[in-house]
Design a protein around this motif. Structure first.
Motif, PDB file in Angstrom:
ATOM      1  N   VAL A   1       3.149   5.867  -3.373  1.00 56.59           N
ATOM      2  CA  VAL A   1       4.339   6.430  -4.023  1.00 56.59           C
ATOM      3  C   VAL A   1       4.146   6.454  -5.536  1.00 56.59           C
ATOM      4  CG1 VAL A   1       6.809   6.081  -4.482  1.00 56.59           C
ATOM      5  CG2 VAL A   1       5.915   5.753  -2.164  1.00 56.59           C
ATOM      6  N   LYS A   2       3.570   5.381  -6.057  1.00 54.53           N
ATOM      7  CA  LYS A   2       3.358   5.277  -7.503  1.00 54.53           C
ATOM      8  C   LYS A   2       2.427   6.381  -8.003  1.00 54.53           C
ATOM      9  CE  LYS A   2       2.390   1.738 -11.002  1.00 54.53           C
ATOM     10  NZ  LYS A   2       1.991   0.331 -11.210  1.00 54.53           N
ATOM     11  N   LEU A   3       1.416   6.743  -7.194  1.00 53.07           N
ATOM     12  CA  LEU A   3       0.525   7.824  -7.590  1.00 53.07           C
ATOM     13  C   LEU A   3       1.300   9.123  -7.764  1.00 53.07           C
ATOM     14  CD1 LEU A   3      -2.354   8.973  -8.040  1.00 53.07           C
ATOM     15  CD2 LEU A   3      -2.389   9.495  -5.593  1.00 53.07           C
TER      16      LEU A   3
ATOM     17  N   VAL B   1      -6.082   4.313  -4.371  1.00 49.50           N
ATOM     18  CA  VAL B   1      -5.085   5.125  -3.681  1.00 49.50           C
ATOM     19  C   VAL B   1      -5.759   6.086  -2.697  1.00 49.50           C
ATOM     20  CG1 VAL B   1      -3.169   6.733  -3.944  1.00 49.50           C
ATOM     21  CG2 VAL B   1      -3.541   4.976  -5.661  1.00 49.50           C
ATOM     22  N   ARG B   2      -6.924   6.576  -3.071  1.00 49.73           N
ATOM     23  CA  ARG B   2      -7.647   7.485  -2.171  1.00 49.73           C
ATOM     24  C   ARG B   2      -7.964   6.799  -0.840  1.00 49.73           C
ATOM     25  NH1 ARG B   2     -11.383   9.225  -5.521  1.00 49.73           N
ATOM     26  NH2 ARG B   2     -10.292  11.160  -6.041  1.00 49.73           N
ATOM     27  N   GLU B   3      -8.306   5.519  -0.894  1.00 45.41           N
ATOM     28  CA  GLU B   3      -8.580   4.768   0.331  1.00 45.41           C
ATOM     29  C   GLU B   3      -7.316   4.618   1.170  1.00 45.41           C
ATOM     30  OE1 GLU B   3     -10.150   2.384   3.335  1.00 45.41           O
ATOM     31  OE2 GLU B   3     -11.066   3.788   1.917  1.00 45.41           O
ATOM     32  N   VAL B   4      -6.183   4.359   0.499  1.00 49.82           N
ATOM     33  CA  VAL B   4      -4.903   4.249   1.211  1.00 49.82           C
ATOM     34  C   VAL B   4      -4.542   5.575   1.869  1.00 49.82           C
ATOM     35  CG1 VAL B   4      -2.411   3.894   0.923  1.00 49.82           C
ATOM     36  CG2 VAL B   4      -4.026   2.395  -0.252  1.00 49.82           C
ATOM     37  N   ASP B   5      -4.742   6.665   1.133  1.00 49.65           N
ATOM     38  CA  ASP B   5      -4.415   7.986   1.673  1.00 49.65           C
ATOM     39  C   ASP B   5      -5.316   8.335   2.866  1.00 49.65           C
ATOM     40  OD1 ASP B   5      -2.777  10.254   1.577  1.00 49.65           O
ATOM     41  OD2 ASP B   5      -4.279  11.397   0.479  1.00 49.65           O
ATOM     42  N   ARG B   6      -6.572   7.915   2.813  1.00 48.01           N
ATOM     43  CA  ARG B   6      -7.480   8.150   3.930  1.00 48.01           C
ATOM     44  C   ARG B   6      -6.997   7.426   5.188  1.00 48.01           C
ATOM     45  NH1 ARG B   6     -11.213   5.763   6.688  1.00 48.01           N
ATOM     46  NH2 ARG B   6     -11.009   3.836   5.492  1.00 48.01           N
ATOM     47  N   ARG B   7      -6.560   6.191   5.019  1.00 47.45           N
ATOM     48  CA  ARG B   7      -6.044   5.427   6.159  1.00 47.45           C
ATOM     49  C   ARG B   7      -4.722   5.990   6.652  1.00 47.45           C
ATOM     50  NH1 ARG B   7      -5.387  -0.099   3.911  1.00 47.45           N
ATOM     51  NH2 ARG B   7      -4.241  -0.395   5.856  1.00 47.45           N
ATOM     52  N   LEU B   8      -3.932   6.559   5.733  1.00 46.94           N
ATOM     53  CA  LEU B   8      -2.654   7.138   6.132  1.00 46.94           C
ATOM     54  C   LEU B   8      -2.858   8.269   7.134  1.00 46.94           C
ATOM     55  CD1 LEU B   8       0.414   7.460   5.891  1.00 46.94           C
ATOM     56  CD2 LEU B   8       0.048   8.864   3.855  1.00 46.94           C
TER      57      LEU B   8
ATOM     58  N   GLU C   1       0.822  -1.207   0.000  1.00 49.29           N
ATOM     59  CA  GLU C   1       0.000   0.000   0.000  1.00 49.29           C
ATOM     60  C   GLU C   1       0.857   1.258   0.000  1.00 49.29           C
ATOM     61  OE1 GLU C   1      -3.976  -1.667   2.312  1.00 49.29           O
ATOM     62  OE2 GLU C   1      -2.195  -1.110   3.464  1.00 49.29           O
ATOM     63  N   GLU C   2       1.988   1.191   0.687  1.00 49.48           N
ATOM     64  CA  GLU C   2       2.915   2.326   0.649  1.00 49.48           C
ATOM     65  C   GLU C   2       3.388   2.575  -0.774  1.00 49.48           C
ATOM     66  OE1 GLU C   2       5.833   3.279   3.584  1.00 49.48           O
ATOM     67  OE2 GLU C   2       5.325   1.504   4.772  1.00 49.48           O
TER      68      GLU C   2
ATOM     69  N   GLY D   1       3.213  -0.939 -15.840  1.00 47.43           N
ATOM     70  CA  GLY D   1       3.713   0.334 -16.355  1.00 47.43           C
ATOM     71  C   GLY D   1       2.642   1.373 -16.592  1.00 47.43           C
ATOM     72  N   GLN D   2       1.819   1.637 -15.590  1.00 45.29           N
ATOM     73  CA  GLN D   2       0.800   2.669 -15.696  1.00 45.29           C
ATOM     74  C   GLN D   2       0.456   3.180 -14.302  1.00 45.29           C
ATOM     75  OE1 GLN D   2      -0.123  -0.516 -17.258  1.00 45.29           O
ATOM     76  NE2 GLN D   2      -0.530  -1.322 -15.205  1.00 45.29           N
ATOM     77  N   PRO D   3      -0.115   4.386 -14.221  1.00 39.82           N
ATOM     78  CA  PRO D   3      -0.486   4.928 -12.907  1.00 39.82           C
ATOM     79  C   PRO D   3      -1.508   4.030 -12.225  1.00 39.82           C
ATOM     80  CG  PRO D   3      -0.544   6.633 -14.600  1.00 39.82           C
ATOM     81  CD  PRO D   3      -0.391   5.325 -15.310  1.00 39.82           C
ATOM     82  N   PRO D   4      -1.558   4.066 -10.887  1.00 38.28           N
ATOM     83  CA  PRO D   4      -2.515   3.228 -10.163  1.00 38.28           C
ATOM     84  C   PRO D   4      -3.932   3.783 -10.249  1.00 38.28           C
ATOM     85  CG  PRO D   4      -1.352   4.630  -8.631  1.00 38.28           C
ATOM     86  CD  PRO D   4      -0.731   4.864  -9.985  1.00 38.28           C
ATOM     87  N   ASP D   5      -4.887   2.953  -9.888  1.00 33.53           N
ATOM     88  CA  ASP D   5      -6.273   3.386  -9.828  1.00 33.53           C
ATOM     89  C   ASP D   5      -6.443   4.429  -8.725  1.00 33.53           C
ATOM     90  OD1 ASP D   5      -9.216   3.044 -10.361  1.00 33.53           O
ATOM     91  OD2 ASP D   5      -9.153   2.425  -8.256  1.00 33.53           O
ATOM     92  N   VAL D   6      -6.999   5.569  -9.083  1.00 34.75           N
ATOM     93  CA  VAL D   6      -7.092   6.687  -8.140  1.00 34.75           C
ATOM     94  C   VAL D   6      -7.962   6.344  -6.935  1.00 34.75           C
ATOM     95  CG1 VAL D   6      -7.848   9.079  -7.859  1.00 34.75           C
ATOM     96  CG2 VAL D   6      -6.694   8.383  -9.961  1.00 34.75           C
TER      97      VAL D   6
END
Length: 365
Positions: A84-86, A290-297, A79-80, A282-287
């Protein structure tokens, strides 16, 4: 630590250089020595870093309020990396806005990846680290921009957001700023192809290079540069664009190689692994993910890094206490030196002066 197949392929791809017993320049670089891993080692580094960070943050929560960490869903290493990938995907956007050259973009992405091999997103959010890595890359690639011009063109960004982290980022990189990139290796291979006698112009159309470069850019979203050499990545991307041209180039190197095995066969497994990595990741992650990960962060961020929190204020107080102790010790040392005599050293006696002169005369002899 490099993967075994990468090491083998590196030796093979050296080609004619190995004939002269010369060590390739890349193998003398800090990138080759310090920033290459096997896939297993890379995963282990990230897992250990994540586990250590979780343990420290959990203890900080518990010290502030016992039992408070029981309901916290800490991020795992995967998840980290998703977060970072975003922010890796934000770098090309900013470079396009500022019209930075490709070298700046690729270097900033490398810096961001390397930073998070030494640090965790639970201590340092990728947003400001990304901005700092990009600003640092403009300087190390000789494409400088003033801090004011840089931050004034990025919404909700102040000069302190960049400067406060600049030394930390440089320190995490080991002050090793030079980066060898796959896009440069691709250009070298493409120039090399122009001299092949059995490869006519219609077999090497310009759009092949552009397609291969597109895949090189996609590789920056993956861990390829942390595992393989720039030339291996470049050749794999060329192979995606045109397997025929890739094989012709490899065959031309096999002709001057002392190895009985064709270079295309030696590199087959390595190039296959890189191509799979580029095509799959080789592409950006699903937004949304990532939004869920950032919320938990926001819930599991290290309290010592959250301005205004009890843990933050306690850390600041402890830092100030240590600094005060250091200042007091230095002042006491100065007072002691003044009390005991001249702080710049006592004057030499006549006997000591004579001995020093004698030593100088002996040195002249």
């Amino acid at each position: 630590m490099a993967a075994e197949n990468s090491t083998k392929a590196t030796s093979a791809e050296a080609g004619s250089s190995s004939l002269g017993k010369k060590k390739p320049l890349y193998e003398a670089s800090t990138q080759y020595k310090n920033w290459r891993y096997s896939p297993e080692r890379l995963e282990d580094v990230r897992t250990q870093l994540n586990a250590a960070a979780v343990a420290v943050i959990r203890n900080t929560f518990e010290a502030d309020e016992p039992g408070s960490s029981s309901g916290v869903a800490f991020l795992d290493a995967g998840e980290e990396q998703l977060l970072v990938k975003l922010y890796i995907s934000k770098i090309p956007q900013l470079c396009g806005h500022f019209r930075f050259p490709e070298e700046v973009e690729a270097t900033a992405i490398s810096y961001l990846k390397r930073f998070y091999l030494k640090n965790t997103v639970m201590d340092w959010h990728p947003k400001n680290v990304m901005l700092t890595a990009l600003f640092l890359a403009t300087k190390t690639t000789n494409n400088p921009i003033s801090l004011e011009a840089y931050t004034s063109n990025i919404p909700k960004t102040s000069p302190s957001d960049v400067l406060d982290l600049e030394f930390l980022v440089a320190q995490s990189l080991g002050f090793e700023f030079a980066v060898w990139h796959a896009h440069r290796a691709l250009w070298g291979i493409w120039l090399d192809l122009q001299s092949l006698p059995d490869l006519s112009a219609d077999l090497r159309p310009q759009d092949v290079y552009e397609i291969a470069l597109k895949h090189v850019r996609a590789s920056r979203f993956t861990d390829a540069e942390l595992i393989y050499t720039p030339s291996q990545i470049a050749l794999a991307c060329l192979s995606i664009a045109s397997p025929l041209i890739c094989q012709r180039w490899a065959d031309s190197k096999s002709a001057v190689s002392p190895s009985s095995q064709p270079l295309s066969e030696v590199l087959e497994d390595t190039l296959g692994a890189i191509k799979f990595m580029v095509m799959q990741a080789g592409q950006p992650p699903d937004v949304e993910s990532v939004r869920e990960v950032d919320r938990r962060l926001k819930l599991c961020k290290n309290p010592e890094k959250v301005v205004g929190s009890k843990a933050y204020l306690a850390r600041i107080a402890e830092d100030e206490h240590r600094a005060e102790q250091k200042r007091n010790k230095k002042a006491n040392d100065v007072r002691r030196a003044l009390a005991e005599g001249d702080p710049f050293g006592s004057e030499l006696t006549d006997k000591e002066k004579a001995e020093r002169l004698a030593e100088l005369d002996e040195d002249d002899d």
